[in-house]
Write a protein that holds these residues in place. Structure first.
Motif, short mmCIF file in Angstrom:
data_model
loop_
_atom_site.label_atom_id
_atom_site.label_comp_id
_atom_site.label_asym_id
_atom_site.label_seq_id
_atom_site.Cartn_x
_atom_site.Cartn_y
_atom_site.Cartn_z
N TYR A 111 0.83 -1.20 0.00
CA TYR A 111 0.00 0.00 0.00
C TYR A 111 0.87 1.26 0.00
O TYR A 111 0.65 2.17 -0.80
CB TYR A 111 -0.94 -0.01 1.21
N ILE A 112 1.86 1.31 0.88
CA ILE A 112 2.74 2.49 0.96
C ILE A 112 3.51 2.65 -0.35
O ILE A 112 3.62 3.76 -0.89
CB ILE A 112 3.71 2.39 2.16
N SER A 113 4.03 1.56 -0.88
CA SER A 113 4.77 1.64 -2.14
C SER A 113 3.88 2.13 -3.28
O SER A 113 4.33 2.86 -4.15
CB SER A 113 5.37 0.28 -2.49
N TYR A 114 2.61 1.73 -3.24
CA TYR A 114 1.67 2.14 -4.29
C TYR A 114 1.27 3.61 -4.14
O TYR A 114 1.24 4.34 -5.11
CB TYR A 114 0.42 1.24 -4.24
N THR A 115 0.96 4.02 -2.93
CA THR A 115 0.45 5.38 -2.75
C THR A 115 1.55 6.43 -2.83
O THR A 115 1.39 7.44 -3.49
CB THR A 115 -0.30 5.54 -1.41
N ASP A 116 2.67 6.18 -2.12
CA ASP A 116 3.78 7.14 -2.13
C ASP A 116 4.98 6.48 -1.47
O ASP A 116 5.09 6.47 -0.25
CB ASP A 116 3.38 8.40 -1.37
N SER A 117 5.86 5.94 -2.27
CA SER A 117 6.99 5.18 -1.73
C SER A 117 7.92 6.05 -0.87
O SER A 117 8.66 5.53 -0.04
CB SER A 117 7.78 4.50 -2.84
N SER A 118 7.87 7.37 -1.02
CA SER A 118 8.72 8.23 -0.19
C SER A 118 8.26 8.25 1.27
O SER A 118 8.98 8.75 2.13
CB SER A 118 8.77 9.65 -0.75
N LEU A 119 7.09 7.68 1.56
CA LEU A 119 6.64 7.59 2.95
C LEU A 119 7.50 6.62 3.75
O LEU A 119 7.49 6.64 4.98
CB LEU A 119 5.17 7.17 3.03
N TRP A 120 8.24 5.75 3.06
CA TRP A 120 9.13 4.83 3.77
C TRP A 120 10.28 5.56 4.45
O TRP A 120 10.84 5.08 5.42
CB TRP A 120 9.68 3.76 2.83
N ILE A 121 10.65 6.72 3.95
CA ILE A 121 11.78 7.45 4.53
C ILE A 121 11.55 7.76 6.01
O ILE A 121 12.37 7.38 6.84
CB ILE A 121 12.12 8.70 3.69
N PRO A 122 10.46 8.42 6.38
CA PRO A 122 10.28 8.66 7.82
C PRO A 122 10.02 7.38 8.62
O PRO A 122 10.41 7.29 9.78
CB PRO A 122 9.09 9.62 7.89
N ILE A 123 9.38 6.39 8.01
CA ILE A 123 9.10 5.15 8.73
C ILE A 123 10.40 4.42 9.06
O ILE A 123 10.59 3.95 10.18
CB ILE A 123 8.15 4.23 7.93
N LEU A 124 11.30 4.34 8.11
CA LEU A 124 12.53 3.57 8.31
C LEU A 124 13.68 4.39 8.88
O LEU A 124 14.46 3.90 9.67
CB LEU A 124 12.96 2.92 6.99
#
Length: 140
Positions: free
Chosen positions: A42-55
């Motif tokens: 879901y995150i990769s589909y909607t906006d993969s840059s959201l992984w930056i703050p998560i990780l």
């Protein structure tokens, strides 16, 4: 009556899988590993840059006032800082929107996406000793 049943099935499917507008729900804690994979998609589909703050985490910009670091008000952030701030908030909200009420209450003490993600992993996957123990049990 059949239409209502079909609608109910569709809503359950949307909750489990998610939609482009909402993340998949973590409905059953025993299904965490499947939810985690769906959430990552879901995150990769909607906006993969959201992984930056998560990780990697998010550090709110600060300024020094009377020898103390104080968070900048959101209104004082420049455009780039606002974009990074928005990514953090969107990542955090995406995770929390996946929760049932009970889970939301259990994890309400976390205020950023990285700490929340780590807490989920720790609770449902365990630490490295727990993972090793589970692998050993599976091998037997």
């Amino acid at each position: 009556m059949e239409n209502l049943q079909n609608l109910g099935n569709l809503l359950n499917y949307d909750n489990e899988i998610g939609t482009p507008q909402k993340p998949p729900k973590l409905l059953n804690v025993n299904d965490y590993s499947n939810w985690k994979a769906r959430f990552e998609h879901y995150i990769s589909y909607t906006d993969s840059s959201l992984w930056i703050p998560i990780l990697e985490g998010y550090k709110h910009p600060t300024y020094t006032y009377l020898d103390e670091e104080v968070p900048n008000p959101i209104s004082k952030l420049d455009e780039e800082e606002k974009k990074v701030y928005d990514k953090e908030k969107k990542a955090y909200r995406s995770i929390t929107m996946s929760f049932t009420r009970e889970l939301f209450q259990s994890f309400s003490g976390y205020d950023n996406s990285k700490d929340l993600w780590k807490a989920l992993q720790k609770r449902f996957e365990g630490n490295s000793d727990n993972k090793k123990h589970k692998r050993d049990l599976l091998r037997k």
